[in-house]
Design a protein around this motif. Structure first.
Motif, PDB file in Angstrom:
ATOM      1  N   VAL A  35      -6.829   8.115  -1.079  1.00 17.38           N
ATOM      2  CA  VAL A  35      -7.424   8.069   0.260  1.00 17.38           C
ATOM      3  C   VAL A  35      -7.760   6.633   0.642  1.00 17.38           C
ATOM      4  CG1 VAL A  35      -9.456   8.705   1.609  1.00 17.38           C
ATOM      5  CG2 VAL A  35      -8.302  10.423   0.219  1.00 17.38           C
ATOM      6  N   ARG A  36      -8.326   5.887  -0.297  1.00 17.64           N
ATOM      7  CA  ARG A  36      -8.681   4.487  -0.007  1.00 17.64           C
ATOM      8  C   ARG A  36      -7.434   3.653   0.278  1.00 17.64           C
ATOM      9  NH1 ARG A  36     -13.181   1.833  -3.760  1.00 17.64           N
ATOM     10  NH2 ARG A  36     -12.870   0.319  -2.094  1.00 17.64           N
ATOM     11  N   VAL A  37      -6.397   3.867  -0.509  1.00 18.12           N
ATOM     12  CA  VAL A  37      -5.142   3.127  -0.289  1.00 18.12           C
ATOM     13  C   VAL A  37      -4.538   3.505   1.059  1.00 18.12           C
ATOM     14  CG1 VAL A  37      -2.762   2.842  -1.079  1.00 18.12           C
ATOM     15  CG2 VAL A  37      -4.636   2.806  -2.728  1.00 18.12           C
ATOM     16  N   PHE A  38      -4.552   4.794   1.374  1.00 15.75           N
ATOM     17  CA  PHE A  38      -3.969   5.257   2.630  1.00 15.75           C
ATOM     18  C   PHE A  38      -4.733   4.687   3.821  1.00 15.75           C
ATOM     19  CE2 PHE A  38      -3.590   8.241   6.180  1.00 15.75           C
ATOM     20  CZ  PHE A  38      -2.209   8.354   6.287  1.00 15.75           C
ATOM     21  N   VAL A  39      -6.058   4.672   3.740  1.00 21.85           N
ATOM     22  CA  VAL A  39      -6.872   4.130   4.832  1.00 21.85           C
ATOM     23  C   VAL A  39      -6.579   2.645   5.025  1.00 21.85           C
ATOM     24  CG1 VAL A  39      -9.229   3.576   5.538  1.00 21.85           C
ATOM     25  CG2 VAL A  39      -8.708   5.846   4.633  1.00 21.85           C
TER      26      VAL A  39
ATOM     27  N   ASN B 139       0.814  -1.214   0.000  1.00 19.50           N
ATOM     28  CA  ASN B 139       0.000   0.000   0.000  1.00 19.50           C
ATOM     29  C   ASN B 139       0.851   1.270   0.000  1.00 19.50           C
ATOM     30  OD1 ASN B 139      -2.629  -1.151  -0.010  1.00 19.50           O
ATOM     31  ND2 ASN B 139      -2.381  -1.714   2.137  1.00 19.50           N
ATOM     32  N   LEU B 140       1.987   1.235   0.685  1.00 20.54           N
ATOM     33  CA  LEU B 140       2.857   2.402   0.715  1.00 20.54           C
ATOM     34  C   LEU B 140       3.417   2.688  -0.672  1.00 20.54           C
ATOM     35  CD1 LEU B 140       4.001   4.557   2.590  1.00 20.54           C
ATOM     36  CD2 LEU B 140       5.977   3.065   2.998  1.00 20.54           C
ATOM     37  N   TYR B 141       3.744   1.638  -1.411  1.00 21.53           N
ATOM     38  CA  TYR B 141       4.237   1.807  -2.777  1.00 21.53           C
ATOM     39  C   TYR B 141       3.137   2.344  -3.691  1.00 21.53           C
ATOM     40  CZ  TYR B 141       8.294  -0.998  -1.379  1.00 21.53           C
ATOM     41  OH  TYR B 141       9.422  -1.456  -0.754  1.00 21.53           O
ATOM     42  N   LYS B 142       1.900   1.926  -3.441  1.00 21.66           N
ATOM     43  CA  LYS B 142       0.778   2.404  -4.253  1.00 21.66           C
ATOM     44  C   LYS B 142       0.624   3.915  -4.145  1.00 21.66           C
ATOM     45  CE  LYS B 142      -2.058  -1.807  -4.194  1.00 21.66           C
ATOM     46  NZ  LYS B 142      -3.367  -2.394  -3.809  1.00 21.66           N
ATOM     47  N   ILE B 143       0.865   4.447  -2.962  1.00 18.13           N
ATOM     48  CA  ILE B 143       0.762   5.894  -2.768  1.00 18.13           C
ATOM     49  C   ILE B 143       1.770   6.618  -3.661  1.00 18.13           C
ATOM     50  CG2 ILE B 143       1.067   7.760  -1.098  1.00 18.13           C
ATOM     51  CD1 ILE B 143       0.043   5.824   1.066  1.00 18.13           C
ATOM     52  N   GLY B 144       3.015   6.136  -3.674  1.00 15.00           N
ATOM     53  CA  GLY B 144       4.032   6.721  -4.537  1.00 15.00           C
ATOM     54  C   GLY B 144       3.705   6.530  -6.012  1.00 15.00           C
ATOM     55  N   TYR B 145       3.110   5.395  -6.342  1.00 16.70           N
ATOM     56  CA  TYR B 145       2.731   5.066  -7.722  1.00 16.70           C
ATOM     57  C   TYR B 145       1.682   6.053  -8.245  1.00 16.70           C
ATOM     58  CZ  TYR B 145       1.202   2.005 -11.589  1.00 16.70           C
ATOM     59  OH  TYR B 145       0.880   1.471 -12.825  1.00 16.70           O
TER      60      TYR B 145
ATOM     61  N   GLU C  15      -1.397  -1.249   9.222  1.00 17.72           N
ATOM     62  CA  GLU C  15      -0.324  -0.892  10.146  1.00 17.72           C
ATOM     63  C   GLU C  15      -0.798  -0.988  11.596  1.00 17.72           C
ATOM     64  OE1 GLU C  15       3.000  -0.028   9.627  1.00 17.72           O
ATOM     65  OE2 GLU C  15       2.518  -0.945   7.696  1.00 17.72           O
ATOM     66  N   LYS C  16      -2.012  -0.517  11.841  1.00 17.41           N
ATOM     67  CA  LYS C  16      -2.561  -0.583  13.193  1.00 17.41           C
ATOM     68  C   LYS C  16      -2.802  -2.036  13.605  1.00 17.41           C
ATOM     69  CE  LYS C  16      -3.641   2.471  15.401  1.00 17.41           C
ATOM     70  NZ  LYS C  16      -2.881   3.231  16.411  1.00 17.41           N
ATOM     71  N   LYS C  17      -3.264  -2.843  12.644  1.00 17.34           N
ATOM     72  CA  LYS C  17      -3.492  -4.256  12.930  1.00 17.34           C
ATOM     73  C   LYS C  17      -2.172  -4.956  13.236  1.00 17.34           C
ATOM     74  CE  LYS C  17      -5.429  -8.490  10.958  1.00 17.34           C
ATOM     75  NZ  LYS C  17      -6.063  -9.110   9.764  1.00 17.34           N
ATOM     76  N   ASN C  18      -1.153  -4.667  12.430  1.00 15.03           N
ATOM     77  CA  ASN C  18       0.162  -5.266  12.662  1.00 15.03           C
ATOM     78  C   ASN C  18       0.735  -4.819  14.003  1.00 15.03           C
ATOM     79  OD1 ASN C  18       0.065  -6.555  10.194  1.00 15.03           O
ATOM     80  ND2 ASN C  18       1.166  -4.926   9.117  1.00 15.03           N
ATOM     81  N   GLU C  19       0.505  -3.549  14.316  1.00 14.37           N
ATOM     82  CA  GLU C  19       0.989  -3.021  15.591  1.00 14.37           C
ATOM     83  C   GLU C  19       0.323  -3.738  16.758  1.00 14.37           C
ATOM     84  OE1 GLU C  19       0.671   1.156  18.070  1.00 14.37           O
ATOM     85  OE2 GLU C  19       0.822   1.238  15.881  1.00 14.37           O
ATOM     86  N   ALA C  20      -0.996  -3.963  16.619  1.00 16.88           N
ATOM     87  CA  ALA C  20      -1.729  -4.666  17.675  1.00 16.88           C
ATOM     88  C   ALA C  20      -1.259  -6.113  17.785  1.00 16.88           C
ATOM     89  CB  ALA C  20      -3.229  -4.618  17.391  1.00 16.88           C
ATOM     90  N   ASP C  21      -0.998  -6.751  16.632  1.00 12.59           N
ATOM     91  CA  ASP C  21      -0.519  -8.139  16.641  1.00 12.59           C
ATOM     92  C   ASP C  21       0.859  -8.233  17.292  1.00 12.59           C
ATOM     93  OD1 ASP C  21      -2.821  -8.898  15.389  1.00 12.59           O
ATOM     94  OD2 ASP C  21      -1.944  -8.938  13.367  1.00 12.59           O
ATOM     95  N   ILE C  22       1.736  -7.263  16.964  1.00 15.13           N
ATOM     96  CA  ILE C  22       3.077  -7.272  17.553  1.00 15.13           C
ATOM     97  C   ILE C  22       3.012  -7.070  19.058  1.00 15.13           C
ATOM     98  CG2 ILE C  22       5.256  -5.997  17.648  1.00 15.13           C
ATOM     99  CD1 ILE C  22       4.895  -5.423  14.656  1.00 15.13           C
ATOM    100  N   THR C  23       2.155  -6.143  19.479  1.00 15.96           N
ATOM    101  CA  THR C  23       2.002  -5.882  20.918  1.00 15.96           C
ATOM    102  C   THR C  23       1.472  -7.104  21.640  1.00 15.96           C
ATOM    103  OG1 THR C  23       1.565  -3.543  20.455  1.00 15.96           O
ATOM    104  CG2 THR C  23       0.913  -4.389  22.619  1.00 15.96           C
TER     105      THR C  23
END
Length: 307
Positions: A272-276, A181-187, A282-290
């Motif tokens: 906006v859709r890609v960023f969301v 998704n981060l690459y899509k923003i640059g794309y 990212e939040k899900k991964n953060e929660a999983d890591i925690t």
């Protein structure tokens, strides 16, 4: 002067409408009635059907309704037509056709080879920008608009370049390479930047660029792409100014501006859709890591208490 002088066929393209209806029927025949013929399949989702129907409606509106006729009279309408045809229709088609249909199509060796090359994000990005820019070079543009075969071939190639440009952003086909998704923003940002020079050339050029919108004889010849020759033969027309109150340069500038505005609007919505989606992941991964770290801490604490 009223557009009705060109006749019903030129205004509403009944044969083209018939093609759209046949394609829509074929879509539901394949995705519903013959779904069991695929190795892997799922029931057609309502959202997929809506996306596809919207794509068919939009294609007819911009290529079969009076808008297509106006696109041959005013450059402004041409650029609006291009914006929707190249930037929105491919997205709707990619999302509207189920992933398992795409998967079956991509298993065809020739198709797989084509996607392997032109489906690469960098290649797709530059090919689309190049095709869009080349298409709007005055000499080539006027040549294409005066020949039905050239116009059909180049429009198809331009549309396919737009399809491949949108493919990395939109597709959900299992087993196909996907951009993060981060690459899509640059794309998306890169895409907006690459077609800016072509739009700028159109907007800021002090002189009208296209004879098919300024020279009466050339314009009348270009009208043969959407109006039967027999109908044109019975009309006495001097040029597009009969249907357009804008000066040629104002029409050209308005077309370039609207193309850029519509591009920005469509890309901002996608951005906006890609960023969301990226933020949620990212939040899900953060929660999983925690959660994982907490479990490891509790396990280590429990083990130390045992000793």
């Amino acid at each position: 002067m009223s557009l009705s002088i060109f006749g019903f066929q030129a205004l509403w393209s009944p044969y083209f409408l018939g093609v759209i209806i046949i394609l829509t029927g074929l879509y539901f025949f394949v995705t519903v009635a013959r779904r069991d013929r695929f190795k892997v399949s799922e029931p057609l989702q309502r959202s997929e059907a809506i996306y596809f129907i919207l794509a068919m409606i939009l294609i007819y509106v911009i290529k079969g309704s009076p808008i297509d006729l106006m696109a041959h009279i005013m450059f402004t309408y041409h650029m609006v037509q291009m914006a929707f045809l190249l930037l929105l229709v491919p997205m709707l088609l990619i999302k509207g056709i189920p992933w398992w249909v795409w998967k079956a199509v991509l298993e065809i060796p020739v198709v797989r080879s084509i996607f392997k090359v032109f489906g690469q994000p960098v290649i797709a990005l530059f090919v689309f920008a190049l095709m869009f820019s080349v298409y709007h070079l005055p000499v080539l543009f006027d040549t294409i608009k005066l020949n039905e075969t050239y116009h059909g071939i180049f429009t198809f190639i331009l549309f396919m370049s737009a399809f491949f440009m949108n493919w990395p952003l939109i597709h959900d086909v299992e087993g196909q390479p996907k951009m993060k998704n981060l690459y899509k923003i640059g794309y998306i940002i890169a895409n907006a930047v690459l077609i800016t020079p072509a739009c700028a050339l159109i907007i800021f050029n002090p002189e009208p660029l296209y004879a098919t919108y300024t020279d009466g004889e050339t314009w009348l010849k270009a009208m043969e792409l959407c109006v039967p020759i027999s109908t044109l033969a019975g009309l006495s027309l001097s040029g597009p100014e009969l249907f357009n109150n804008m000066t040629p340069i104002a029409d050209q500038q308005m077309g370039g501006v609207l193309m850029k505005i519509l591009q920005e609007i469509i890309f901002i919505v996608v951005l906006v859709r890609v960023f969301v989606r990226w933020w949620r992941e990212e939040k899900k991964n953060e929660a999983d890591i925690t959660e994982k770290a907490l479990r490891e801490f509790q396990a280590a604490k429990k083990q130390s208490e045992q000793y």
